[in-house]
Write an enzyme that holds these catalytic residues in place. Structure first.
Site, PDB file in Angstrom:
ATOM      1  N   SER A 737      14.273  22.509 -10.085  1.00  0.00           N
ATOM      2  CA  SER A 737      14.667  21.293  -9.504  1.00  0.00           C
ATOM      3  C   SER A 737      14.189  21.119  -7.878  1.00  0.00           C
ATOM      4  O   SER A 737      14.302  20.103  -7.366  1.00  0.00           O
ATOM      5  CB  SER A 737      16.092  21.402  -9.526  1.00  0.00           C
ATOM      6  N   LYS A 780      25.601  19.302  -6.849  1.00  0.00           N
ATOM      7  CA  LYS A 780      24.776  19.198  -5.830  1.00  0.00           C
ATOM      8  C   LYS A 780      25.336  17.965  -5.082  1.00  0.00           C
ATOM      9  O   LYS A 780      25.012  18.083  -3.724  1.00  0.00           O
ATOM     10  CB  LYS A 780      23.471  18.695  -6.632  1.00  0.00           C
TER      11      LYS A 780
END
Length: 830
Positions: A737, A780
Site C-alpha cells: 500500500s 488508516k
C-alpha cells in the site's frame, strides 16, 4: 573381690545381691568400727543419738570415701529405688572398684546436660545422693543396676579428679522438727497431693500406693524426697530441692512442684477423656453402619457399589432425549459394567466412559431471546463505539429471528488487541440468553485437544468441545474459540485441520469425538472466533467463517469507554469511593493522547490503574479527603508522556503515507533524498519486507519512465544517487500500500517541489500507473485523524469501503479517489 570373680559375676549378671553381701562377712570382711549398723533391721542409734532412716538396711554402712557417677536427666533422691543404665566402656572400671568395696555404695551426682567428654570435676554439684548398688547386669555396651537411694552426701575433698572419680564425703544432718504443726500440715498436704495424683496418672501404679504407706507425717524428710522424685520437674529445679538440707524449706519448694504436676495430670486426663469419647462415638457409628448393612443385605434392600453406579447412570438419562445409536452404546456399556469386578482396571475405565456419556446434555436446549431491542440494550450497555459492529450483530440476530435460530453459524471477530473481541462475545451470549463457554486455542499443537484421546490410552479424556457441553449443560451454547490465528502445528497433529470438522456446518452435524466414539450434533452451537490478523489462519478454515472486523477506537470513543466502563470498574475493584478521586475530562484525554495511542484500550486501562494506585497512596499518606488529577499534575502520576504530538514531516521528497498493522492504523512518513550526482543509484532503508521492497522498485521504475510527463527534468535520475528511507527502522514494515506514497516522494524530489499541506495517501501502484485497492481503510482513516490530517488520497476501488464508515469518522475529511497515478499527481502537485 578379685578380677576373676568380677568377670565371673558379669557372666551371671547378678553380683551385689543380698546373698553376696552376706558372703563378704563369711570371708572375714568385718564392718568398720564407725559403721552405725544394728541387727533389728529398722533403725539404729549413733553415739550422738541421731536416728538413721529406716530405708537404710542395718547391714549397710556409709563410707567416708565413695566413687562418683554423674547422671544427666535428673538428680537421684534418697527415697528412690530405680534402675540406672550407664555406658559400659566409660564406667566399667568405676563399677568394678565399687564391687570390690564391702559397702557397694556409689555417689550419684546430677551434672545437667554437660557432655561426658567435656565433663570436669568443677561441674559436679556439692550435694549428691549415696546409693546402694543391687543386681548389676552387663549387656553389650551398657551396664544396668538397681540403685537404692540411702542418704545425701556433701563432697569435702576430691581424691581423684579423673574417672574413676573418688571423693571424700560427709553426710550432713537434715534439721527437722517433726512435731511442729506447720511441718505436719505440709506433710499432710504432700501426702494428700500424692494420693490425688495417683488415680489420674496411669504411670503411678498400685506398688506406689504400697510404697506410700511406708511414709508418715512423722518422717517428713523421706516423704518430701519421694514427692519430688515422682514429679516431672526439670533437673535444675530438682537439684535445688536435693541441695536444700532443711526439711521445712525443702517442703516449701516441693509442694508447688507437686501441685503443678497434679494440674498437668488433670489436663492430660481431660484431653484423654475427650479423645476417647470421640473415638468411642466413631466406633459406635461404624458398628451401627456395619449392622445396618447386614440388616439391609438380609432384607434384600441393600446395593453394592456396582449397583449404585448403574442406578446413578440410569437416573441421569431419565430427563434426557438420547439418540438411539447413543442409547444402544450406553446400554452395552451398562451391561458390561454390571458383570465386571469393581476392583478391576476395566471397571474404572468403563465407569469413567459412562460418566462422560451420561453427563452430556442430550436433547437439552435453552430458548433463544431473539429480541432486537434487548440485544441493542445489552450491546450499548457493555460497549461504547463500534456502531458498525453492533449493526452487523443486530443483522445477524434479525436473520436468526426469521430462520428460527442462530445455530450453525461461525462468526470471526478480527481486530487489534484490546478492542473488546472477547467481551463482545459475552455480550452476544447474554443478548441471546445462551450459556457462554470460552477456551483459547492459541498455541494448541495437539488435535486431541479438539477431538479427544482414544480410550486405549492411559489418562484419556474427551476434547474441549465435549468438556464444554458437560459444563454448560445445553446443546446450543455460545462457544468462543479465542486466538484462532495462533494455532500451532506439531508431530502430534494439526489442530487447524481438526477444527474444519467442528466449524463446517455441513460436517458438524455428525461430529465424532475419539473418546466418546459416538456422533454428536454441533449444528445448534453458535461458534465465535477471535483473531488479530487473518494471515496465519488457513484458507479452508477462514472460508467457513463470517468476518466482523473491529478496527479500533478513535480518541472520542476511548474517552467514552474510559468514563463509562474502565474508570468505574477500577474504582469498584479497589473499593475506592468515586468522590475521593477526581479525574478531569481534560486529564483523561491527555492520558489517551500521551500514554495510550494503541488501537485498543488495554494500555489505557493500565495507565488508569497506575493513577488509582498512586492516588490511593496519597489518600493514605497525606490524609487528604480527595485527590484531583488534572492536566497540570498528571505527570506526577504517570511520568513524562510516552507520545508527543505527531508533526507531519514536510519538505522536498517527504510524503506521509497510511499503513495498517496488527495493532491498528499508523501514519508512515517516507523520505527520498539525493545523495550525490556522481553516478546513478537507488538505495532502500527502514527494515522493509520483500513486498515493500518490490513496491519501492516499481515506484522508482515508474517515476524514472514518466519524469517528463509530470513536468520534471527527464535527466534527473541519470546522474543522481537516490536514497529512499522509511523512518522507524526498528519496526518491521511490509505491504504494497505504500507504492503511491513512494512514487510521490520520488517525484517531489525530481520536481524540487515540496508538499506543504497536511496530506496522506495510500494505494498500490502497478508498473503501468494503475492504482489498486488496499485494505484497512477504517484503521488508516483513524490514524490520519489522530495525526490531524484531514485530506487523504485513496484508491478508487476503496470508495465503497470509505462510504461504509460511520459519519463521525468521515466528518471534516476531504478524500480524493484515484484510479491512476495521474489522479494522484493532479491532487498533490496542482
Amino acid at each position: 573381690m578379685s578380677d576373676q570373680d568380677y568377670d565371673r559375676d558379669h557372666e551371671h549378671l547378678d553380683w551385689l545381691t543380698d546373698e553376696e553381701s552376706d558372703a563378704h562377712q563369711e570371708h572375714g570382711e568385718e564392718p568398720r568400727t564407725d559403721d552405725p549398723r544394728t541387727n533389728d533391721g529398722s533403725e539404729d542409734h549413733r553415739s550422738d543419738g541421731e536416728k538413721v532412716n529406716s530405708l537404710v538396711p542395718a547391714s549397710d554402712m556409709l563410707p567416708e570415701r565413695i566413687y562418683l557417677l554423674p547422671i544427666h536427666n535428673r538428680p537421684f533422691f534418697p527415697a528412690q529405688v530405680q534402675p540406672l543404665v550407664i555406658n559400659r566402656e566409660r564406667w566399667e572400671e568405676t563399677m568394678r572398684r565399687v564391687g570390690n568395696t564391702p559397702h557397694h555404695t556409689i555417689g550419684v551426682a546430677f551434672v545437667g546436660e554437660q557432655g561426658v567428654d567435656s565433663l570436669n570435676h568443677d561441674d559436679f554439684p556439692e550435694i549428691g545422693t549415696a546409693v546402694k548398688v543391687h543386681k548389676l547386669q552387663s549387656e553389650d555396651q551398657q551396664i544396668q543396676f538397681i540403685a537404692q537411694g540411702v542418704k545425701r552426701f556433701k563432697i569435702q575433698r576430691w581424691l581423684s579428679k579423673e574417672p574413676p572419680y573418688l571423693v571424700e564425703v560427709s553426710y550432713p544432718k537434715e534439721p527437722v522438727d517433726a512435731e511442729n504443726e506447720e511441718t505436719r500440715a505440709y506433710a499432710m498436704a504432700i501426702i494428700n497431693g500424692i494420693k490425688e495424683l495417683l488415680p489420674i496418672n496411669p504411670l503411678y501404679g498400685e506398688e506406689l500406693k504400697h510404697y506410700l504407706n511406708r511414709f508418715s507425717p512423722h518422717e517428713p524428710g523421706p516423704l518430701t524426697d519421694f514427692a519430688a522424685a515422682i514429679t516431672s520437674a526439670k533437673g535444675p529445679e530438682l537439684q535445688d530441692v536435693l541441695a536444700t538440707l532443711s526439711v521445712a524449706e525443702r517442703m516449701h519448694k516441693v509442694l508447688p512442684l507437686l501441685r503443678k504436676e497434679i494440674d498437668v495430670a488433670q489436663l492430660q486426663s481431660e484431653i484423654s477423656e475427650q479423645v476417647n469419647a470421640q473415638m468411642q462415638e466413631r466406633q459406635r457409628e461404624f458398628f451401627l453402619r456395619e449392622q445396618l448393612k447386614v440388616i439391609q443385605r438380609e432384607l434384600g434392600i441393600s446395593k453394592d457399589d456396582r449397583e449404585n453406579d448403574v442406578d446413578t447412570f440410569r437416573n441421569r438419562l431419565e430427563s434426557l432425549v438420547v439418540p438411539e445409536r447413543v442409547q444402544a452404546r450406553i446400554d452395552d456399556e451398562l451391561n458390561k459394567l454390571s458383570v465386571l469386578e469393581t476392583g478391576s482396571p476395566e471397571y474404572g475405565t468403563t465407569r469413567n466412559y459412562l460418566d462422560w456419556l451420561t453427563s452430556l446434555p442430550w436433547g437439552v436446549t435453552s430458548q433463544d431471546k431473539l429480541d432486537l431491542a434487548h440485544a441493542r440494550e445489552v450491546l450499548n450497555r457493555d460497549h461504547d463505539g463500534l456502531q458498525d459492529v453492533k449493526e452487523r450483530i443486530i443483522e445477524f440476530l434479525a436473520e436468526g429471528t426469521f430462520k428460527g435460530d442462530v445455530g450453525g453459524s461461525i462468526v470471526l471477530l478480527v481486530g487489534p488487541p484490546g478492542v473488546g473481541k472477547t467481551s463482545i462475545g459475552r455480550s452476544i451470549a447474554e443478548a441471546l440468553g445462551r450459556e457462554f463457554y470460552r477456551f483459547s486455542v492459541g498455541g494448541m499443537r495437539d488435535e486431541a485437544e479438539i477431538k479427544g484421546h482414544r480410550r486405549t490410552y492411559v489418562g484419556a479424556m474427551p476434547g474441549k468441545l465435549v468438556q464444554a457441553f458437560k459444563e454448560v449443560e445445553v446443546e446450543n451454547p455460545v462457544i468462543m474459540l479465542d486466538e484462532i490465528d495462533k494455532l500451532g502445528q506439531s508431530f502430534q497433529g494439526d489442530p487447524a485441520s481438526a477444527l474444519l470438522e467442528v466449524l463446517d456446518p455441513e460436517q458438524n452435524v455428525d461430529f465424532l469425538d475419539h473418546y466418546l466414539d459416538v456422533r454428536m450434533d454441533l449444528s445448534k452451537v453458535l461458534f465465535l472466533c477471535t483473531a488479530n490478523t487473518l494471515d496465519s489462519i488457513p484458507g479452508p478454515l477462514l472460508d467457513r467463517m463470517e468476518q466482523i472486523r473491529l478496527s479500533g477506537y478513535i480518541t472520542e470513543e476511548k474517552l467514552q469507554i474510559a468514563k463509562h466502563h474502565l474508570w468505574p470498574k477500577l474504582l469498584k475493584r479497589d473499593n475506592l469511593p468515586k468522590k475521593r478521586i477526581n479525574l478531569t475530562d481534560a486529564a483523561l484525554k491527555q492520558v489517551i493522547d500521551g500514554y495510550a495511542r494503541e488501537a485498543g484500550v488495554r494500555q489505557l486501562e493500565k495507565q488508569l490503574h497506575r493513577i488509582v494506585r498512586k492516588a490511593a497512596v496519597k489518600l493514605l499518606e497525606e490524609q487528604v479527603e480527595t485527590v484531583k488529577i488534572s492536566v497540570k499534575n498528571l505527570e506526577e502520576f504517570l511520568g513524562a508522556p510516552l507520545f508527543r504530538k505527531e508533526k507531519v514531516l514536510k519538505g522536498e521528497g517527504v510524503v506521509t503515507g497510511l499503513a495498517w498493522t496488527s495493532m491498528g492504523g499508523a501514519t508512515l512518513p517516507i523520505e527520498a533524498g539525493k545523495v550525490h550526482a556522481l553516478d546513478r543509484g537507488f538505495k532502500l532503508t527502514g527494515k522493509l519486507g520483500d513486498v515493500m521492497k518490490e513496491s519501492a522498485n516499481i515506484a522508482y521504475s515508474y517515476t524514472l519512465g514518466h519524469l517528463q510527463e509530470y513536468g520534471a527534468d527527464a535527466d534527473f535520475f541519470d546522474s543522481a544517487f537516490v536514497h529512499l528511507h522509511v523512518p522507524e527502522g526498528a519496526t518491521p514494515k511490509d505491504g504494497p500500500s505504500a507504492g503511491v506514497t513512494m512514487t510521490t516522494a520520488l517525484l517531489s524530489l525530481a520536481k524540487h517541489q515540496a508538499i506543504n499541506r497536511p496530506l496522506a495517501m495510500t494505494g498500490e501502484l502497478t508498473l503501468t500507473g494503475q492504482v489498486l485497492p488496499v485494505g484497512g481503510i477504517r484503521e488508516k482513516i483513524i490514524a490520519a485523524r489522530r495525526s490531524d490530517i484531514f485530506e487523504v488520497i485513496l484508491p478508487e476501488a476503496n470508495k465503497r469501503d470509505y462510504e461504509e464508515l460511520p459519519d463521525y469518522l468521515k466528518e471534516g475529511m476531504t478524500v480524493h479517489f484515484a484510479n491512476r497515478y495521474r489522479d494522484v499527481a493532479n491532487v498533490v502537485f496542482t
